[in-house]
Design a protein around this motif. Structure first.
Motif, mmCIF file in Angstrom:
data_model
loop_
_atom_site.group_PDB
_atom_site.id
_atom_site.type_symbol
_atom_site.label_atom_id
_atom_site.label_comp_id
_atom_site.label_asym_id
_atom_site.label_seq_id
_atom_site.Cartn_x
_atom_site.Cartn_y
_atom_site.Cartn_z
ATOM 1 N N ARG A 130 27.840 22.512 31.756
ATOM 2 C CA ARG A 130 26.744 21.673 31.288
ATOM 3 C C ARG A 130 27.208 21.114 29.949
ATOM 4 N N THR A 131 26.876 19.878 29.671
ATOM 5 C CA THR A 131 27.446 19.216 28.498
ATOM 6 C C THR A 131 26.410 18.819 27.460
ATOM 7 N N ILE A 132 26.895 18.788 26.214
ATOM 8 C CA ILE A 132 26.131 18.264 25.079
ATOM 9 C C ILE A 132 27.099 17.437 24.250
ATOM 10 N N LYS A 133 26.622 16.291 23.790
ATOM 11 C CA LYS A 133 27.387 15.484 22.841
ATOM 12 C C LYS A 133 26.549 15.363 21.580
ATOM 13 N N CYS A 134 27.103 15.832 20.466
ATOM 14 C CA CYS A 134 26.386 15.804 19.197
ATOM 15 C C CYS A 134 27.413 15.822 18.074
ATOM 16 N N PHE A 135 27.017 15.397 16.897
ATOM 17 C CA PHE A 135 27.943 15.370 15.766
ATOM 18 C C PHE A 135 27.263 15.970 14.543
ATOM 19 N N GLU A 136 27.758 17.138 14.142
ATOM 20 C CA GLU A 136 27.270 17.831 12.947
ATOM 21 C C GLU A 136 25.760 18.076 12.985
ATOM 22 N N ASP A 137 25.208 18.189 14.195
ATOM 23 C CA ASP A 137 23.794 18.476 14.416
ATOM 24 C C ASP A 137 23.724 19.341 15.675
ATOM 25 N N ASN A 138 23.406 20.622 15.515
ATOM 26 C CA ASN A 138 23.427 21.518 16.674
ATOM 27 C C ASN A 138 22.044 21.748 17.290
ATOM 28 N N VAL B 248 31.504 13.925 28.809
ATOM 29 C CA VAL B 248 32.069 13.906 27.464
ATOM 30 C C VAL B 248 33.588 13.834 27.596
ATOM 31 N N VAL B 249 34.228 13.256 26.590
ATOM 32 C CA VAL B 249 35.679 13.072 26.634
ATOM 33 C C VAL B 249 36.294 13.666 25.375
ATOM 34 N N PHE B 250 37.165 14.652 25.543
ATOM 35 C CA PHE B 250 37.960 15.203 24.448
ATOM 36 C C PHE B 250 39.102 16.006 25.048
ATOM 37 N N GLY C 93 41.919 15.213 25.964
ATOM 38 C CA GLY C 93 42.668 14.523 27.007
ATOM 39 C C GLY C 93 42.016 14.484 28.373
ATOM 40 N N VAL C 94 40.761 14.938 28.491
ATOM 41 C CA VAL C 94 40.084 14.934 29.791
ATOM 42 C C VAL C 94 38.633 14.468 29.644
ATOM 43 N N THR C 95 38.051 14.063 30.774
ATOM 44 C CA THR C 95 36.624 13.781 30.855
ATOM 45 C C THR C 95 35.978 14.966 31.542
ATOM 46 N N LEU C 96 34.991 15.554 30.885
ATOM 47 C CA LEU C 96 34.277 16.720 31.421
ATOM 48 C C LEU C 96 32.890 16.280 31.851
ATOM 49 N N LYS C 97 32.563 16.557 33.129
ATOM 50 C CA LYS C 97 31.290 16.106 33.690
ATOM 51 C C LYS C 97 30.459 17.309 34.126
ATOM 52 N N PRO C 98 29.146 17.254 33.917
ATOM 53 C CA PRO C 98 28.287 18.337 34.387
ATOM 54 C C PRO C 98 28.546 18.606 35.870
ATOM 55 N N GLY C 99 28.622 19.891 36.201
ATOM 56 C CA GLY C 99 28.859 20.286 37.584
ATOM 57 C C GLY C 99 30.305 20.617 37.899
ATOM 58 N N GLN C 100 31.249 20.118 37.097
ATOM 59 C CA GLN C 100 32.631 20.543 37.280
ATOM 60 C C GLN C 100 32.725 22.018 36.880
ATOM 61 N N TRP C 101 33.827 22.666 37.235
ATOM 62 C CA TRP C 101 34.032 24.074 36.910
ATOM 63 C C TRP C 101 35.106 24.194 35.850
ATOM 64 N N LEU C 102 34.816 24.976 34.821
ATOM 65 C CA LEU C 102 35.744 25.220 33.729
ATOM 66 C C LEU C 102 36.205 26.666 33.784
ATOM 67 N N TYR C 103 37.509 26.857 33.573
ATOM 68 C CA TYR C 103 38.136 28.182 33.548
ATOM 69 C C TYR C 103 38.900 28.279 32.239
ATOM 70 N N ALA C 104 38.656 29.351 31.477
ATOM 71 C CA ALA C 104 39.291 29.493 30.166
ATOM 72 C C ALA C 104 39.800 30.915 29.985
ATOM 73 N N ASP C 105 40.969 31.028 29.369
ATOM 74 C CA ASP C 105 41.491 32.321 28.951
ATOM 75 C C ASP C 105 42.409 32.079 27.758
ATOM 76 N N ASN C 106 43.161 33.083 27.363
ATOM 77 C CA ASN C 106 44.023 32.933 26.191
ATOM 78 C C ASN C 106 45.187 31.975 26.412
ATOM 79 N N ASN C 107 45.432 31.570 27.679
ATOM 80 C CA ASN C 107 46.490 30.605 27.985
ATOM 81 C C ASN C 107 46.033 29.170 27.833
ATOM 82 N N GLY C 108 44.719 28.935 27.942
ATOM 83 C CA GLY C 108 44.214 27.574 27.851
ATOM 84 C C GLY C 108 42.936 27.390 28.634
#
Length: 165
Positions: free
Chosen positions: A41-49, A135-137, A139-154
């Motif tokens: 799920r995405t949020i785009k904001c700048f210095e306002d949480n 949202v884009v950062f 080097g990729v575009t991240l869209k709600p509903g895609q699946w993200l996988y994260a660990d210490n490798n990336g």
């Protein structure tokens, strides 16, 4: 649904699924979970949480909150109180294209947190930003509903849930 607890290894997932996108290697692990994954799920904001604060009070259902904070190094967009709410509401993790704070506490919470860095100053709260839009950062575009996988490798991004490798 609670956050996913199956062990993931992003290099193995990349090998098994060459079509995944890989975020540029700019994030550090700050959370108590070294590995985490879920639908985004995405949020785009700048210095306002404000929207981050709102989102973590809602049911996470094992999702990953992806926050495009503009890459700002001038304030933190997530701290211990919001992270504790994310845990209580079933979020798997937070990927912050910006900074976090209270890092010693974050490291002891059962939440995945990856961010650009840490900063002691809190953000503004004016209710600005957008939710559930691409949202884009990194080097990729991240869209709600895609699946993200994260660990210490990336961090990797898939169009669908990937079977465990």
């Amino acid at each position: 649904m609670m956050p996913h607890s199956i062990q993931i290894v992003t290099p193995d997932l990349c090998d098994a699924h060459p079509d995944v996108a890989v975020l540029d290697p700019m994030f550090a692990n700050f959370g108590g979970l070294d590995a985490f994954y879920g639908p985004i799920r995405t949020i785009k904001c700048f210095e306002d949480n404000s929207l981050v604060k709102q989102a973590v009070t809602e049911p996470g259902n094992g999702a990953v909150l992806v926050v495009d904070a503009g890459g700002s190094y001038r304030c933190a967009m997530l701290g211990d109180m919001l992270a504790e709410q994310a845990v209580a509401n079933g979020w798997a993790g937070v990927v912050m294209y910006g900074c976090v704070r209270d890092v010693d506490i974050l490291a002891n919470l059962p939440l995945g947190v990856q961010a650009l860095g840490s900063h002691p100053r809190r953000s503004n709260k004016h209710g600005e930003g957008q939710r559930d839009e691409p949202v884009v950062f990194a080097g990729v575009t991240l869209k709600p509903g895609q699946w993200l996988y994260a660990d210490n490798n990336g961090i990797i991004l898939a169009e669908r849930e990937l079977p465990p490798s």
